[in-house]
Design a protein around this motif. Structure first.
Motif, PDB file in Angstrom:
ATOM      1  N   VAL A 171       0.831  -1.211   0.000  1.00 19.36           N
ATOM      2  CA  VAL A 171       0.000   0.000   0.000  1.00 19.36           C
ATOM      3  C   VAL A 171       0.860   1.254   0.000  1.00 19.36           C
ATOM      4  O   VAL A 171       0.590   2.221  -0.724  1.00 19.36           O
ATOM      5  CB  VAL A 171      -0.953  -0.017   1.205  1.00 19.36           C
ATOM      6  CG1 VAL A 171      -1.703   1.307   1.323  1.00 19.36           C
ATOM      7  CG2 VAL A 171      -1.946  -1.160   1.079  1.00 19.36           C
ATOM      8  N   ALA A 172       1.924   1.260   0.792  1.00 18.66           N
ATOM      9  CA  ALA A 172       2.813   2.427   0.839  1.00 18.66           C
ATOM     10  C   ALA A 172       3.524   2.628  -0.493  1.00 18.66           C
ATOM     11  O   ALA A 172       3.692   3.758  -0.962  1.00 18.66           O
ATOM     12  CB  ALA A 172       3.828   2.258   1.965  1.00 18.66           C
ATOM     13  N   ALA A 173       3.947   1.524  -1.129  1.00 18.46           N
ATOM     14  CA  ALA A 173       4.664   1.640  -2.399  1.00 18.46           C
ATOM     15  C   ALA A 173       3.767   2.181  -3.506  1.00 18.46           C
ATOM     16  O   ALA A 173       4.233   2.922  -4.379  1.00 18.46           O
ATOM     17  CB  ALA A 173       5.232   0.273  -2.804  1.00 18.46           C
ATOM     18  N   LEU A 174       2.487   1.834  -3.478  1.00 21.14           N
ATOM     19  CA  LEU A 174       1.577   2.268  -4.536  1.00 21.14           C
ATOM     20  C   LEU A 174       0.949   3.632  -4.250  1.00 21.14           C
ATOM     21  O   LEU A 174       0.768   4.443  -5.161  1.00 21.14           O
ATOM     22  CB  LEU A 174       0.476   1.226  -4.746  1.00 21.14           C
ATOM     23  CG  LEU A 174       0.945  -0.174  -5.180  1.00 21.14           C
ATOM     24  CD1 LEU A 174      -0.246  -1.080  -5.429  1.00 21.14           C
ATOM     25  CD2 LEU A 174       1.823  -0.091  -6.425  1.00 21.14           C
ATOM     26  N   SER A 175       0.587   3.896  -3.000  1.00 18.47           N
ATOM     27  CA  SER A 175      -0.057   5.172  -2.672  1.00 18.47           C
ATOM     28  C   SER A 175       0.950   6.280  -2.402  1.00 18.47           C
ATOM     29  O   SER A 175       0.686   7.450  -2.666  1.00 18.47           O
ATOM     30  CB  SER A 175      -0.959   5.011  -1.451  1.00 18.47           C
ATOM     31  OG  SER A 175      -0.187   4.745  -0.285  1.00 18.47           O
ATOM     32  N   ARG A 176       2.119   5.890  -1.850  1.00 16.11           N
ATOM     33  CA  ARG A 176       3.182   6.830  -1.489  1.00 16.11           C
ATOM     34  C   ARG A 176       2.678   7.906  -0.522  1.00 16.11           C
ATOM     35  O   ARG A 176       3.107   9.050  -0.570  1.00 16.11           O
ATOM     36  CB  ARG A 176       3.820   7.442  -2.728  1.00 16.11           C
ATOM     37  CG  ARG A 176       4.532   6.413  -3.572  1.00 16.11           C
ATOM     38  CD  ARG A 176       5.219   7.025  -4.764  1.00 16.11           C
ATOM     39  NE  ARG A 176       4.297   7.406  -5.816  1.00 16.11           N
ATOM     40  CZ  ARG A 176       3.759   6.550  -6.682  1.00 16.11           C
ATOM     41  NH1 ARG A 176       4.046   5.259  -6.600  1.00 16.11           N
ATOM     42  NH2 ARG A 176       2.946   6.965  -7.621  1.00 16.11           N
ATOM     43  N   LYS A 177       1.769   7.490   0.360  1.00 16.54           N
ATOM     44  CA  LYS A 177       1.255   8.364   1.407  1.00 16.54           C
ATOM     45  C   LYS A 177       1.187   7.571   2.701  1.00 16.54           C
ATOM     46  O   LYS A 177       0.490   6.558   2.778  1.00 16.54           O
ATOM     47  CB  LYS A 177      -0.137   8.902   1.060  1.00 16.54           C
ATOM     48  CG  LYS A 177      -0.139   9.932  -0.056  1.00 16.54           C
ATOM     49  CD  LYS A 177      -1.540  10.511  -0.248  1.00 16.54           C
ATOM     50  CE  LYS A 177      -1.540  11.583  -1.321  1.00 16.54           C
ATOM     51  NZ  LYS A 177      -2.901  12.164  -1.511  1.00 16.54           N
ATOM     52  N   ILE A 178       1.904   8.044   3.727  1.00 16.72           N
ATOM     53  CA  ILE A 178       1.940   7.316   4.992  1.00 16.72           C
ATOM     54  C   ILE A 178       0.578   7.343   5.671  1.00 16.72           C
ATOM     55  O   ILE A 178       0.185   6.410   6.381  1.00 16.72           O
ATOM     56  CB  ILE A 178       3.014   7.916   5.929  1.00 16.72           C
ATOM     57  CG1 ILE A 178       3.212   7.045   7.175  1.00 16.72           C
ATOM     58  CG2 ILE A 178       2.661   9.346   6.316  1.00 16.72           C
ATOM     59  CD1 ILE A 178       3.667   5.656   6.892  1.00 16.72           C
ATOM     60  N   PHE A 179      -0.202   8.399   5.415  1.00 23.66           N
ATOM     61  CA  PHE A 179      -1.514   8.480   6.044  1.00 23.66           C
ATOM     62  C   PHE A 179      -2.412   7.358   5.560  1.00 23.66           C
ATOM     63  O   PHE A 179      -3.220   6.816   6.320  1.00 23.66           O
ATOM     64  CB  PHE A 179      -2.138   9.848   5.729  1.00 23.66           C
ATOM     65  CG  PHE A 179      -3.005  10.354   6.836  1.00 23.66           C
ATOM     66  CD1 PHE A 179      -2.462  11.118   7.852  1.00 23.66           C
ATOM     67  CD2 PHE A 179      -4.351  10.043   6.887  1.00 23.66           C
ATOM     68  CE1 PHE A 179      -3.250  11.587   8.884  1.00 23.66           C
ATOM     69  CE2 PHE A 179      -5.140  10.506   7.914  1.00 23.66           C
ATOM     70  CZ  PHE A 179      -4.592  11.279   8.919  1.00 23.66           C
ATOM     71  N   ALA A 266       3.080  -8.309  -5.978  1.00 24.82           N
ATOM     72  CA  ALA A 266       2.393  -7.148  -6.540  1.00 24.82           C
ATOM     73  C   ALA A 266       3.230  -5.889  -6.368  1.00 24.82           C
ATOM     74  O   ALA A 266       3.300  -5.042  -7.280  1.00 24.82           O
ATOM     75  CB  ALA A 266       1.034  -6.972  -5.870  1.00 24.82           C
ATOM     76  N   ALA A 267       3.884  -5.738  -5.216  1.00 30.22           N
ATOM     77  CA  ALA A 267       4.750  -4.575  -5.012  1.00 30.22           C
ATOM     78  C   ALA A 267       5.901  -4.576  -6.004  1.00 30.22           C
ATOM     79  O   ALA A 267       6.274  -3.524  -6.564  1.00 30.22           O
ATOM     80  CB  ALA A 267       5.276  -4.558  -3.577  1.00 30.22           C
TER      81      ALA A 267
END
Length: 622
Positions: A171-179, A266-267
Motif C-alpha cells: 500500500v505504501a509503495a503504490l499510494s506513497r502516502k503514509i496516512f 504485486a509490489a
C-alpha cells in the motif's frame, strides 16, 4: 546481491539508531512481563485461575492480542521504509543510479522485517523474565520450556509481521502516502472488531471457515481450544498438522501467508523504478499550471496608465487577529476534510457505531428497549477510539504540515503571532471532533428509530456527548498538540501519545487507578433514568476540570516553544519563548493557580475509605 545487502544494512542501521524501535521493544516487554509477573494483569490473569501465566495457551493468547494491537507499529515501520525517499525528496538522485528493483524493494522490506521482529521480540524476554519476579504468584507459573515461548512467537507473531508488513509495504509503495498506510491499519483494526462482534451476535456453531478466514487469530484460537481442558491448555501448542482441529491453524497460516506473498509480488510488479512515472502526477499538475499561465500571458492586456497607487495602512489590531484566526482555522479544517483518509475514518466510525447500536437493546442476554443511555453507551463506546485516533493523527499533521511540505520558510515569515497560529490548529481539531460527536449522536438516533423506539432524549445526547465526552477529547487534543510541539520527530510524537493512551488502562488494571495522575482519566460513573448522574456528577465535573487545567498549562508551553524560522533547535526556541516570557508567564501563572485550586477542590471529593489498596476500593464501590 551486494546492492541488496547495502539497502538491507542501511535500513537496519537506520532503525536501530531510531529511539522508536527501542520504545516499541520496551512496550511489548513491559506488557508481557506484567502478564506473567502479575496475576491481576492481562487477559489470562483476570480469567481462569488454573491457567498457567507462562503456559502455552497464555503465551498464544497474549501473542495474538499483541499482533492485533501492534497493527499501527507494523504500519509505521514498513510504511515509512518505502516512503522515506519520497518524504526527503531523494528519489531524483536515488533512481538515477543503476539500482535493481530487487535490491531496492527487497532490501527495504527485509530490513523493516528484521527490525519489526526485534521490536516484537520484547514479548519473548518479558514472558521469560516475568517468571522470575519475586512478587509473582508462582503457583500459576510452570517450568520454562523454550518451545512454549518460541513456537507461538514464530508461528503467530512473526507470521503476522510477514503478512501485515507485506500488505502495508504494498500500500505504501503504490499510494506513497503514509496516512493511507495508517488508515489501512485502523481500517483492519475496526473492521475486524465489527466482524467479530457480528459473528458473536449470531451465536453460530460454525467455527471451521470462520477460523480459516480469521486474519488476526481470536476466532481460530477459539475454534481450536474451545473444548480444551485446563491440562491441555497448560501443555499443548497449536499444531500445524492437517489432522489437529480439522487443520484450521494450518489452513489459516497458508491462506494469509499466501496473501503476504501475493502482496510482495504485486509490489515488485507494480512499483515503477522511474522518476518520471513516480512524479507523473506532480509533473502533470505543474504542466497544467504552466499552460494556464501561458494562456493568461497570451491574452491582450490593457495599456497601463501611470497612476498614483493608493497608500496602504497596515493594521495589526484585534480585528486583524480575529480575521487571521478565522482564515487559518477555515483553511486547516478544509485541509483535514478534503483528504480521503478522513472520510475513511468517518465511515469506519459510523459503521462501528451503527453495528454497536444494533445490540444496544440487549442487556444481560435479555431484549430491552434501546433507551437513550443504553444507546449512548453502545455507539459512543465504539466511536470513542476514533475520537482519539483523529486527535493523535491530525494533531501531528497540523503541527508538522508546513515543514513536511517545505512551506515553513514562507509561513514563519508571515506577520502571524504564535498564539493565533496555534489556536487555529486547536479550533480546527475541535471542529472536526465536534462533527464526529454529532455524527455519533445521529447514529444513535438512527438505530433507535430502526429498533422502533421513538422516545428520543435529545438533551441526554447533548449532555453526554458535548459536556462529558467532548471535554475529555479536548484534553487529549491539547496533550497531543503539546507532545508534537516539543518532540523532534512526528513519529516519536505518535509513539508518546499512543503510549500514554495505552498505559493508562494498563496502570489502572495494575492497581494504579487514581485519576489525578492518569492523563485525562475520569472516575467511573453510572447514568440511570431515575437518578441521572446522581452523586457521580461532582467528581466527574472536577476531574474533567482538573485535567483541562493541566493541559491548558501545556498549551501555554506549546505556544511559547512553537517552532518559528529555519533554526528550530532548542536554544532558538527558548530564546523566542523568553522574548514572550511576560505574556506567557502571566498566563501560565494564572492557569497554575487555577489548577491548584481545582486539585484542592477535587481531592476531598474522593471517598475517604477509598485511600487503601485497589481491592478495598473496588469492594467499597461495589
Amino acid at each position: 546481491m551486494a546492492m541488496f545487502w547495502e539497502f538491507f544494512t542501511f535500513e537496519l542501521k537506520f532503525r536501530f539508531k531510531n529511539i522508536s524501535t527501542y520504545v516499541y521493544f520496551l512496550l511489548w516487554f513491559t506488557f508481557s512481563f506484567l502478564c506473567v509477573a502479575s496475576e491481576s494483569f492481562g487477559p489470562i490473569g483476570n480469567n481462569n485461575g488454573k491457567i498457567l501465566l507462562n503456559g502455552p495457551y497464555a503465551n498464544i493468547y497474549n501473542d495474538i492480542g499483541i499482533s492485533f494491537f501492534g497493527l499501527i507499529v507494523i504500519a509505521a515501520i514498513f510504511g515509512t521504509s518505502i516512503l522515506r525517499d519520497f518524504q526527503r525528496d531523494t528519489i531524483q538522485i536515488l533512481f538515477t543510479k543503476p539500482i535493481s528493483k530487487f535490491a531496492y524493494l527487497g532490501g527495504r522490506w527485509a530490513g523493516s522485517f528484521v527490525a519489526t521482529v526485534f521490536a516484537f521480540s520484547g514479548l519473548l524476554f518479558g514472558e521469560f523474565l516475568g517468571t522470575f519476579a519475586p512478587w509473582a504468584d508462582h503457583s500459576r507459573i510452570g517450568p520454562n520450556h523454550l518451545s512454549w515461548y518460541l513456537q507461538p512467537f514464530f508461528s503467530i507473531v512473526v507470521f503476522q509481521i510477514f503478512f501485515l508488513g507485506s500488505l502495508f509495504f504494498l500500500v505504501a509503495a503504490l499510494s506513497r502516502k503514509i496516512f493511507i498506510v495508517y488508515l489501512q491499519g485502523a481500517a483492519i483494526f475496526m473492521l475486524y472488531l465489527i466482524g467479530v462482534n457480528a459473528f458473536g451476535a449470531t451465536r453460530s456453531l460454525e467455527h471451521f471457515w470462520s477460523g480459516i478466514l480469521d486474519p488476526v487469530g481470536f476466532l481460530y484460537s477459539d475454534a481450536i481450544a474451545r473444548y480444551w481442558t485446563v491440562v491441555e491448555r497448560n501443555s499443548q501448542l497449536f499444531s500445524w498438522s492437517a489432522h489437529a482441529a480439522s487443520g484450521v491453524f494450518l489452513y489459516n497460516r497458508l491462506l494469509w501467508g499466501s496473501v503476504g506473498l501475493v502482496s510482495l509480488v504485486a509490489a515488485w510488479k507494480l512499483f515503477p523504478m522511474s522518476v518520471e512515472t513516480l512524479t507523473a502526477r506532480i509533473s502533470g499538475k505543474q504542466a497544467a499550471r504552466a499552460r494556464e499561465q501561458e494562456l493568461v500571458e497570451a491574452k491582450p492586456r490593457r495599456s497601463l496608465v501611470a497612476a498614483r497607487l493608493p497608500s496602504i495602512h497596515r493594521v495589526f489590531g484585534p480585528g486583524t487577529t480575529f480575521l487571521q484566526l478565522a482564515s487559518l482555522t477555515r483553511l486547516r479544517v478544509f485541509n483535514i476534510v478534503r483528504e480521503i483518509p478522513f472520510w475513511g475514518i468517518l465511515i469506519l466510525m459510523a459503521g462501528l457505531a451503527i453495528n454497536n447500536g444494533h445490540f444496544a437493546g440487549r442487556l444481560a442476554d435479555r431484549n430491552v428497549w434501546p433507551v437513550t443511555y443504553l444507546m449512548l453507551q453502545s455507539v459512543e463506546g465504539g466511536a470513542q477510539l476514533f475520537f482519539y485516533i483523529v486527535a493523535t493523527l491530525y494533531a501531528a499533521e497540523l503541527i508538522w504540515r508546513e515543514r513536511d511540505t517545505h512551506f515553513s520558510g514562507i509561513h514563519d515569515a508571515l506577520p502571524i503571532s504564535e498564539t493565533t497560529d496555534w489556536f487555529s490548529k486547536l479550533f480546527a481539531l475541535c471542529f472536526v471532533e465536534f462533527v464526529l460527536l454529532t455524527i455519533t449522536g445521529l447514529c444513535g438516533i438512527l438505530m433507535q428509530t430502526i429498533a422502533g423506539y421513538h422516545h428520543y432524549e435529545l438533551f441526554q445526547y447533548v449532555k453526554e456527548l458535548y459536556f462529558v465526552t467532548f471535554p475529555q477529547v479536548l484534553t487529549f487534543v491539547l496533550f497531543a498538540l503539546f507532545v508534537q510541539t516539543v518532540v523532534s520527530n512526528k513519529f516519536i510524537g505518535h509513539g508518546v501519545v499512543i503510549g500514554i493512551f495505552v498505559i493508562s488502562p494498563i496502570l489502572y488494571n495494575f492497581g494504579l487507578e487514581n485519576t489525578l495522575y492518569l492523563v485525562g482519566s475520569t472516575p467511573p460513573y453510572t447514568y440511570s433514568d431515575m437518578n441521572g448522574y446522581g452523586h457521580f456528577a461532582p467528581a466527574l465535573f472536577w476531574s474533567i476540570t482538573y485535567w483541562l487545567s493541566i493541559t491548558a498549562i501545556l498549551a501555554v508551553v506549546s505556544i511559547a516553544l512553537a517552532r518559528r524560522g529555519s533554526d528550530d533547535a532548542w536554544p532558538a526556541r527558548f530564546s523566542l519563548a523568553a522574548a514572550h516570557s511576560r505574556s506567557h508567564g502571566l498566563t501560565a501563572h494564572r492557569l497554575g493557580q487555577w489548577s491548584m485550586v481545582f486539585l484542592q477542590c477535587s481531592y476531598p471529593k474522593r471517598i475517604p475509605d477509598c485511600q487503601g489498596p485497589p481491592q478495598h476500593t473496588s469492594q467499597i464501590r461495589a
